[in-house]
Design a protein around this motif. Structure first.
Motif, PDB file in Angstrom:
ATOM      1  N   ASP A 172     -14.620   2.978   0.944  1.00 36.91           N
ATOM      2  CA  ASP A 172     -14.919   1.556   0.992  1.00 36.91           C
ATOM      3  C   ASP A 172     -13.725   0.824  -0.059  1.00 36.91           C
ATOM      4  O   ASP A 172     -14.064   0.885  -1.233  1.00 36.91           O
ATOM      5  CB  ASP A 172     -16.214   1.174   1.067  1.00 36.91           C
ATOM      6  CG  ASP A 172     -17.259   1.821   1.724  1.00 36.91           C
ATOM      7  OD1 ASP A 172     -16.929   1.532   3.198  1.00 36.91           O
ATOM      8  OD2 ASP A 172     -18.019   2.408   1.528  1.00 36.91           O
ATOM      9  N   VAL A 173     -13.026  -0.042   0.411  1.00 37.00           N
ATOM     10  CA  VAL A 173     -11.826  -0.266  -0.331  1.00 37.00           C
ATOM     11  C   VAL A 173     -11.999  -1.780  -0.310  1.00 37.00           C
ATOM     12  O   VAL A 173     -12.186  -2.708   0.726  1.00 37.00           O
ATOM     13  CB  VAL A 173     -10.631  -0.041   0.209  1.00 37.00           C
ATOM     14  CG1 VAL A 173      -9.250  -0.332  -0.525  1.00 37.00           C
ATOM     15  CG2 VAL A 173     -10.073   1.663   0.537  1.00 37.00           C
ATOM     16  N   LEU A 174     -11.718  -2.412  -1.456  1.00 35.73           N
ATOM     17  CA  LEU A 174     -11.481  -3.820  -1.925  1.00 35.73           C
ATOM     18  C   LEU A 174     -10.173  -4.107  -2.253  1.00 35.73           C
ATOM     19  O   LEU A 174      -9.716  -3.582  -3.154  1.00 35.73           O
ATOM     20  CB  LEU A 174     -12.458  -4.259  -2.853  1.00 35.73           C
ATOM     21  CG  LEU A 174     -12.152  -5.634  -3.340  1.00 35.73           C
ATOM     22  CD1 LEU A 174     -12.544  -6.720  -2.282  1.00 35.73           C
ATOM     23  CD2 LEU A 174     -12.942  -6.151  -4.904  1.00 35.73           C
ATOM     24  N   ILE A 175      -9.543  -4.697  -1.435  1.00 36.28           N
ATOM     25  CA  ILE A 175      -8.244  -5.289  -1.641  1.00 36.28           C
ATOM     26  C   ILE A 175      -8.182  -6.755  -2.208  1.00 36.28           C
ATOM     27  O   ILE A 175      -8.564  -7.659  -1.822  1.00 36.28           O
ATOM     28  CB  ILE A 175      -7.161  -5.112  -0.616  1.00 36.28           C
ATOM     29  CG1 ILE A 175      -7.055  -3.862  -0.131  1.00 36.28           C
ATOM     30  CG2 ILE A 175      -5.722  -5.822  -0.879  1.00 36.28           C
ATOM     31  CD1 ILE A 175      -6.035  -3.598   1.145  1.00 36.28           C
ATOM     32  N   ILE A 176      -7.781  -7.025  -3.425  1.00 40.29           N
ATOM     33  CA  ILE A 176      -7.780  -8.269  -4.102  1.00 40.29           C
ATOM     34  C   ILE A 176      -6.330  -8.891  -3.960  1.00 40.29           C
ATOM     35  O   ILE A 176      -5.399  -8.275  -4.285  1.00 40.29           O
ATOM     36  CB  ILE A 176      -8.153  -8.186  -5.455  1.00 40.29           C
ATOM     37  CG1 ILE A 176      -9.155  -7.681  -5.740  1.00 40.29           C
ATOM     38  CG2 ILE A 176      -8.053  -9.705  -6.014  1.00 40.29           C
ATOM     39  CD1 ILE A 176      -9.489  -7.362  -7.205  1.00 40.29           C
ATOM     40  N   GLY A 177      -6.377  -9.923  -3.047  1.00 41.41           N
ATOM     41  CA  GLY A 177      -4.813 -10.700  -2.732  1.00 41.41           C
ATOM     42  C   GLY A 177      -4.649 -10.431  -1.302  1.00 41.41           C
ATOM     43  O   GLY A 177      -5.379  -9.238  -0.695  1.00 41.41           O
ATOM     44  N   ALA A 178      -3.904 -11.287  -0.684  1.00 42.62           N
ATOM     45  CA  ALA A 178      -3.407 -11.309   0.877  1.00 42.62           C
ATOM     46  C   ALA A 178      -1.952 -11.443   1.141  1.00 42.62           C
ATOM     47  O   ALA A 178      -1.484 -11.966   2.083  1.00 42.62           O
ATOM     48  CB  ALA A 178      -4.182 -12.088   1.640  1.00 42.62           C
ATOM     49  N   GLY A 179      -1.120 -11.267   0.013  1.00 45.84           N
ATOM     50  CA  GLY A 179       0.346 -11.311   0.175  1.00 45.84           C
ATOM     51  C   GLY A 179       0.907 -10.126   0.782  1.00 45.84           C
ATOM     52  O   GLY A 179       0.296  -9.489   1.371  1.00 45.84           O
ATOM     53  N   GLY A 180       2.059 -10.123   0.481  1.00 48.36           N
ATOM     54  CA  GLY A 180       3.180  -8.937   0.974  1.00 48.36           C
ATOM     55  C   GLY A 180       2.738  -7.678   0.779  1.00 48.36           C
ATOM     56  O   GLY A 180       2.554  -6.761   1.604  1.00 48.36           O
ATOM     57  N   ALA A 181       2.425  -7.508  -0.669  1.00 42.04           N
ATOM     58  CA  ALA A 181       1.920  -6.111  -1.129  1.00 42.04           C
ATOM     59  C   ALA A 181       0.765  -5.691  -0.563  1.00 42.04           C
ATOM     60  O   ALA A 181       0.589  -4.525  -0.106  1.00 42.04           O
ATOM     61  CB  ALA A 181       2.098  -6.226  -2.666  1.00 42.04           C
ATOM     62  N   ALA A 182      -0.221  -6.635  -0.688  1.00 40.32           N
ATOM     63  CA  ALA A 182      -1.721  -6.323   0.092  1.00 40.32           C
ATOM     64  C   ALA A 182      -1.310  -5.920   1.632  1.00 40.32           C
ATOM     65  O   ALA A 182      -2.158  -4.945   2.138  1.00 40.32           O
ATOM     66  CB  ALA A 182      -2.480  -7.489   0.196  1.00 40.32           C
ATOM     67  N   ARG A 183      -0.645  -6.560   2.160  1.00 43.13           N
ATOM     68  CA  ARG A 183      -0.096  -6.164   3.628  1.00 43.13           C
ATOM     69  C   ARG A 183       0.189  -4.567   3.787  1.00 43.13           C
ATOM     70  O   ARG A 183      -0.289  -4.052   4.666  1.00 43.13           O
ATOM     71  CB  ARG A 183       0.652  -7.230   4.199  1.00 43.13           C
ATOM     72  CG  ARG A 183       0.188  -8.481   4.630  1.00 43.13           C
ATOM     73  CD  ARG A 183       1.189  -9.229   5.646  1.00 43.13           C
ATOM     74  NE  ARG A 183       1.164  -9.100   7.011  1.00 43.13           N
ATOM     75  CZ  ARG A 183       0.141  -9.634   7.792  1.00 43.13           C
ATOM     76  NH1 ARG A 183      -0.562 -10.769   7.297  1.00 43.13           N
ATOM     77  NH2 ARG A 183       0.196  -9.283   8.897  1.00 43.13           N
ATOM     78  N   ALA A 184       1.186  -4.340   3.031  1.00 36.80           N
ATOM     79  CA  ALA A 184       1.742  -3.058   2.937  1.00 36.80           C
ATOM     80  C   ALA A 184       0.643  -1.992   2.880  1.00 36.80           C
ATOM     81  O   ALA A 184       0.596  -0.979   3.374  1.00 36.80           O
ATOM     82  CB  ALA A 184       2.845  -2.746   2.086  1.00 36.80           C
ATOM     83  N   ILE A 185      -0.255  -2.403   1.779  1.00 36.66           N
ATOM     84  CA  ILE A 185      -1.059  -1.088   1.598  1.00 36.66           C
ATOM     85  C   ILE A 185      -2.338  -1.256   2.425  1.00 36.66           C
ATOM     86  O   ILE A 185      -2.863  -0.243   2.616  1.00 36.66           O
ATOM     87  CB  ILE A 185      -1.743  -1.644  -0.212  1.00 36.66           C
ATOM     88  CG1 ILE A 185      -0.657  -1.348  -0.901  1.00 36.66           C
ATOM     89  CG2 ILE A 185      -3.104  -0.851  -0.265  1.00 36.66           C
ATOM     90  CD1 ILE A 185      -0.958  -1.935  -2.411  1.00 36.66           C
ATOM     91  N   GLY A 186      -2.700  -2.518   3.092  1.00 38.46           N
ATOM     92  CA  GLY A 186      -3.738  -2.454   3.973  1.00 38.46           C
ATOM     93  C   GLY A 186      -3.450  -1.748   5.182  1.00 38.46           C
ATOM     94  O   GLY A 186      -3.933  -0.828   5.607  1.00 38.46           O
TER      95      GLY A 186
END
Ligand code: NAP
Length: 278
Positions: A122-136
């Protein structure tokens, strides 16, 4: 004749990519040269025309051009299209092909520490910019059990979590405060914001009071190498992943796309580390 490679971004003065790639060209006896070009947003189209005219063999793209560059390329691969951003461009037979090595580069650094199957996480990604999109997108591809996006601007987190939702991965959005209160339910926490980056090294994207010892905590920032966020996570017994692995891996993957050669990632890491004073 030397083959020309480079970086298009604004600003680029701080970039460690020229050092890393030029050292690899030298070590692999490849006749190439990599230069960082500071390109204002209004000049991007002309810069790409220039890259074609100069027969550049490839280049990286960084902030703020990762999305707009797509308008000036001949083809963008499926993963980069899905992410909605390009960080690597390859010239083939006069045509420019866009890819994104950020997500895969990050995943490979995470796999050094996360050894249990991704669908159990269960993953928490902090942020919703370009890097977050690539990782998501790569975590969705790996079918993690759930992805929660926490962002300062909640509307962006909601929009992104809807894009990520799939039959194998359940997705939701939280405010930063809500994420802090539910921290113990995540097995992997990834900071993709710039909060904590030099010179504001005392800032944290969120507080870690409720962190569980078993959690893997990761930060994309590599300057400083150990952010306050990672230091506090480590003090609480968590395993940590810094941003240097991602930086090296995304660069190595780009290098492979351009040259067909596999650079020594450990040497790349040491080269950057030395420059960072580590
Ligand atoms: P971006 O698209 O501009 O996104 C920035 C994100 O950070 C947004 O979600 C933004 O929230 C959030 N943010 C910025 N300042 C904030 C603050 N003061 N408080 C709370 N949230 C804040 O940037 P990006 O391309 O995703 O890059 C993000 C970070 O990742 C940068 O530090 C970059 O250097 C790093 N990065 C590292 C690597 C690597 O190889 N290690 C590769 C790529 C990126 P809002 O939506 O509310 O504005």
């Amino acid at each position: 004749m030397k083959k020309l490679f480079g970086l298009l971004g604004h600003p680029v003065g701080h970039s460690l990519s020229p050092l890393m790639h030029n050292q690899m060209f030298q070590l692999l006896d490849f006749d190439g040269y990599y230069h960082a070009f500071d390109v204002e947003p209004s000049q991007l189209e002309k810069a790409v025309e220039g890259a074609r005219a100069l027969q550049m063999q490839g280049f990286n793209v960084t902030i703020p051009h990762k999305v707009t560059i797509m308008d000036y390329l001949d083809m963008v691969d499926e993963e980069a299209q899905e992410i909605g951003a390009v960080n690597t461009v390859v010239m083939k037979d006069g045509q420019l092909f866009g890819s994104n090595t950020d997500g895969q580069g990050y995943l490979e650094s995470l796999m050094d520490v996360v050894t249990t199957p991704f669908p159990t996480h269960d993953v928490l990604i902090i942020g919703a910019g370009g890097a977050a999109r690539a990782i998501g997108m790569v975590l969705k591809r790996e079918k993690v059990r759930s992805i929660t996006i926490a962002n300062r601007t909640l509307a962006k987190a909601k929009e992104f979590s809807e894009v990520l939702e799939s039959s194998e991965t359940s997705c939701s959005a939280l405010s930063l405060k809500e994420a802090e209160q539910q921290l113990e339910r995540f097995s992997v926490i990834i900071n993709t914001t710039s909060v904590g980056m030099s010179p504001r090294v005392d800032d944290m994207p969120l507080y870690l009071e409720r962190l569980s010892r078993e959690t893997v905590v990761s930060d994309l920032i590599y300057n400083p190498l150990e952010t306050k966020f990672l230091r506090e996570a480590k003090q609480k017994g968590a395993k940590t992943v810094d941003g240097l692995g991602m930086f090296v891996n995304q660069g190595a993957l780009a290098f492979e796309l351009w040259t067909g050669l596999r650079p020594d990632r450990e040497k790349m890491r040491r080269c950057v580390l030395e420059q960072l004073g580590g």
